[in-house]
Design an enzyme around this catalytic site. Structure first.
Site, PDB file in Angstrom:
ATOM      1  N   HIS A  35      35.326  51.531  41.209  1.00 35.54           N
ATOM      2  CA  HIS A  35      36.305  50.441  41.126  1.00 35.54           C
ATOM      3  C   HIS A  35      37.665  50.986  41.562  1.00 35.54           C
ATOM      4  O   HIS A  35      37.984  52.145  41.295  1.00 35.54           O
ATOM      5  CB  HIS A  35      36.370  49.897  39.692  1.00 35.54           C
ATOM      6  CG  HIS A  35      37.143  48.621  39.597  1.00 35.54           C
ATOM      7  ND1 HIS A  35      38.516  48.588  39.622  1.00 35.54           N
ATOM      8  CD2 HIS A  35      36.730  47.323  39.536  1.00 35.54           C
ATOM      9  CE1 HIS A  35      38.918  47.321  39.558  1.00 35.54           C
ATOM     10  NE2 HIS A  35      37.847  46.539  39.506  1.00 35.54           N
ATOM     11  N   GLU A  87      36.386  44.248  47.017  1.00 34.66           N
ATOM     12  CA  GLU A  87      37.525  43.801  46.224  1.00 34.66           C
ATOM     13  C   GLU A  87      38.808  44.266  46.901  1.00 34.66           C
ATOM     14  O   GLU A  87      39.232  45.421  46.692  1.00 34.66           O
ATOM     15  CB  GLU A  87      37.467  44.397  44.819  1.00 34.66           C
ATOM     16  CG  GLU A  87      36.273  43.986  43.997  1.00 34.66           C
ATOM     17  CD  GLU A  87      36.533  44.104  42.507  1.00 34.66           C
ATOM     18  OE1 GLU A  87      36.413  43.097  41.815  1.00 34.66           O
ATOM     19  OE2 GLU A  87      36.879  45.204  42.042  1.00 34.66           O
ATOM     20  N   GLY A 124      39.763  39.099  35.153  1.00 30.01           N
ATOM     21  CA  GLY A 124      40.469  38.277  34.157  1.00 30.01           C
ATOM     22  C   GLY A 124      39.688  37.057  33.678  1.00 30.01           C
ATOM     23  O   GLY A 124      39.607  36.803  32.465  1.00 30.01           O
ATOM     24  N   SER A 150      40.744  37.867  41.896  1.00 29.68           N
ATOM     25  CA  SER A 150      41.265  36.558  41.483  1.00 29.68           C
ATOM     26  C   SER A 150      40.247  35.419  41.645  1.00 29.68           C
ATOM     27  O   SER A 150      40.618  34.313  42.044  1.00 29.68           O
ATOM     28  CB  SER A 150      42.576  36.241  42.225  1.00 29.68           C
ATOM     29  OG  SER A 150      43.555  37.209  41.902  1.00 29.68           O
ATOM     30  N   GLY A 172      43.769  40.725  40.210  1.00 31.94           N
ATOM     31  CA  GLY A 172      44.722  40.396  39.151  1.00 31.94           C
ATOM     32  C   GLY A 172      46.021  39.803  39.657  1.00 31.94           C
ATOM     33  O   GLY A 172      46.989  39.681  38.905  1.00 31.94           O
ATOM     34  N   ASN A 198      33.640  41.849  34.703  1.00 36.01           N
ATOM     35  CA  ASN A 198      34.155  43.178  34.372  1.00 36.01           C
ATOM     36  C   ASN A 198      35.306  43.008  33.383  1.00 36.01           C
ATOM     37  O   ASN A 198      36.383  42.563  33.754  1.00 36.01           O
ATOM     38  CB  ASN A 198      34.630  43.856  35.670  1.00 36.01           C
ATOM     39  CG  ASN A 198      35.315  45.191  35.418  1.00 36.01           C
ATOM     40  OD1 ASN A 198      35.253  45.732  34.302  1.00 36.01           O
ATOM     41  ND2 ASN A 198      35.964  45.727  36.434  1.00 36.01           N
ATOM     42  N   TRP A 199      35.023  43.351  32.123  1.00 39.93           N
ATOM     43  CA  TRP A 199      36.033  43.144  31.084  1.00 39.93           C
ATOM     44  C   TRP A 199      37.144  44.204  31.128  1.00 39.93           C
ATOM     45  O   TRP A 199      38.125  44.112  30.421  1.00 39.93           O
ATOM     46  CB  TRP A 199      35.376  43.164  29.701  1.00 39.93           C
ATOM     47  CG  TRP A 199      34.606  41.923  29.369  1.00 39.93           C
ATOM     48  CD1 TRP A 199      34.307  40.889  30.213  1.00 39.93           C
ATOM     49  CD2 TRP A 199      34.038  41.578  28.092  1.00 39.93           C
ATOM     50  NE1 TRP A 199      33.592  39.930  29.547  1.00 39.93           N
ATOM     51  CE2 TRP A 199      33.414  40.318  28.249  1.00 39.93           C
ATOM     52  CE3 TRP A 199      33.999  42.204  26.848  1.00 39.93           C
ATOM     53  CZ2 TRP A 199      32.759  39.677  27.193  1.00 39.93           C
ATOM     54  CZ3 TRP A 199      33.340  41.575  25.804  1.00 39.93           C
ATOM     55  CH2 TRP A 199      32.725  40.329  25.971  1.00 39.93           C
ATOM     56  N   LYS A 200      36.929  45.248  31.905  1.00 40.09           N
ATOM     57  CA  LYS A 200      37.885  46.374  31.971  1.00 40.09           C
ATOM     58  C   LYS A 200      38.168  46.869  30.537  1.00 40.09           C
ATOM     59  O   LYS A 200      37.269  46.816  29.703  1.00 40.09           O
ATOM     60  CB  LYS A 200      39.136  45.936  32.723  1.00 40.09           C
ATOM     61  CG  LYS A 200      38.789  45.295  34.082  1.00 40.09           C
ATOM     62  CD  LYS A 200      39.946  45.093  34.997  1.00 40.09           C
ATOM     63  CE  LYS A 200      39.465  44.488  36.310  1.00 40.09           C
ATOM     64  NZ  LYS A 200      40.497  44.334  37.315  1.00 40.09           N
ATOM     65  N   GLU A 242      40.454  50.669  40.360  1.00 34.89           N
ATOM     66  CA  GLU A 242      41.251  51.216  39.248  1.00 34.89           C
ATOM     67  C   GLU A 242      40.807  52.639  38.901  1.00 34.89           C
ATOM     68  O   GLU A 242      41.617  53.455  38.476  1.00 34.89           O
ATOM     69  CB  GLU A 242      41.171  50.265  38.043  1.00 34.89           C
ATOM     70  CG  GLU A 242      42.004  49.009  38.288  1.00 34.89           C
ATOM     71  CD  GLU A 242      41.467  47.735  37.658  1.00 34.89           C
ATOM     72  OE1 GLU A 242      40.629  47.801  36.742  1.00 34.89           O
ATOM     73  OE2 GLU A 242      41.897  46.640  38.108  1.00 34.89           O
TER      74      GLU A 242
HETATM   75  P1  13P Z   1      40.526  39.824  38.725  1.00 36.00           P
HETATM   76  O1  13P Z   1      39.391  38.852  38.744  1.00 36.00           O
HETATM   77  O2  13P Z   1      41.287  39.819  37.431  1.00 36.00           O
HETATM   78  O3  13P Z   1      41.398  39.693  39.932  1.00 36.00           O
HETATM   79  O4  13P Z   1      39.889  41.301  38.792  1.00 36.00           O
HETATM   80  C1  13P Z   1      38.965  41.578  39.772  1.00 36.00           C
HETATM   81  C2  13P Z   1      38.336  42.881  39.455  1.00 36.00           C
HETATM   82  O5  13P Z   1      38.957  43.922  39.547  1.00 36.00           O
HETATM   83  C3  13P Z   1      36.933  42.862  38.993  1.00 36.00           C
HETATM   84  O6  13P Z   1      36.379  44.138  39.016  1.00 36.00           O
END
Ligand code: 13P
Length: 256
Positions: free
Chosen positions: A101, A172, A238, A216, A178, A10-12, A103
């Protein structure tokens, strides 16, 4: 549990054209090298921002690298400025879409009910919905982690889930996203086993579906995570932006 392991990147909101093309071509060269081992064993899905979909699709369509969206609207078309529909994502080569998600839940106030409708739109467009669930640190500290996750699953599942198996759950824990603080084996296994139980009881069509872990995940811990019970894949933030790291994660899935 299905045999195929899923590795979802997931590149966000990251990636401009040039760096993204480089990122994809580096990941592709690993994938091409491991094509035979990957067939039937590992599916890799990249979810770039919508602006990059057509470019990435062009680069990946002939290879074992699949595309996913990061979110979609509940409607297929209409006066919804700034939104994107499941059909549009499908047309640009997506085979799955992440919905719910944390976020999106947090920054866009998305409710379980809205997420369920988005999941329905994803199914209607012929794709797999990757539904994200996970508790906050505060909820975990209060002993509410399972309760919160169960409620999220029950309320944010698309209404055709009773008979359709095109849904994947991604656990998650919000405190692990993150933060560099990966959940422990005990945390992950306890929750994944619990999610499996919930699915078996309430959504028999999903009894075998992959349950992904996200938070992470790195090249250094992926192999370990794949060994945990009921981990059918990973959702990577990430590290999916760093091809050498991301390829280590794919390699771990291949060896799992
Ligand atoms: P990280 O791998 O950066 O912790 O993010 C996880 C995430 O939110 C994937 O959707």
């Amino acid at each position: 549990m299905k045999k195929t392991k899923l590795v979802v990147g997931n590149w966000k909101m990251n990636g401009l054209l040039d760096d993204s093309k480089q990122r994809i071509s580096q990941t592709l060269s690993f994938i091409k090298k491991h094509k035979k081992e990957m067939l039937d064993n590992v599916d890799v899905i990249i979810c770039p921002p919508a602006t990059l979909l057509s470019t990435v699709h062009e680069m990946t369509s002939k290879h074992l690298l699949f595309l996913g969206g990061q979110d979609c609207h509940t409607n297929m078309a209409g006066a919804f400025t700034g939104d994107i529909s499941a059909e549009m994502l499908k047309e640009h080569g997506c085979s799955s879409v992440i919905v719910g998600h944390s976020e999106r839940r947090f920054y866009h106030n998305e409710s379980d009910e809205l997420i369920a409708k988005k999941g329905e739109a994803v199914h209607k467009a012929g794709m797999t919905a990757i539904i994200c669930v996970g508790e906050t640190a505060k909820e975990r500290a209060a002993g509410l982690a399972k309760k919160v996750v169960k409620a999220q699953i029950m309320n944010s599942m698309p209404n055709d889930t009773l008979y359709a198996d095109n849904t994947v759950i991604a656990y998650e824990p919000i405190w692990a996203i993150g933060s560099g603080q990966t959940a422990t084996q005990a945390n992950i296994e306890e929750m994944h086993n619990f999610i499996r139980e919930v699915l078996e009881k309430k959504y028999p069509a999903l009894a075998e579906t992959q349950i992904l872990y996200g938070g992470s995940v790195q090249g250094t811990n992926a192999a370990q995570i794949f060994k945990y019970q009921n981990v059918g894949g990973v959702l990577v933030g990430g590290a999916s932006l760093k091809p050498p790291e991301f390829c280590k994660i794919i390699e771990a899935a291949l060896k799992a």
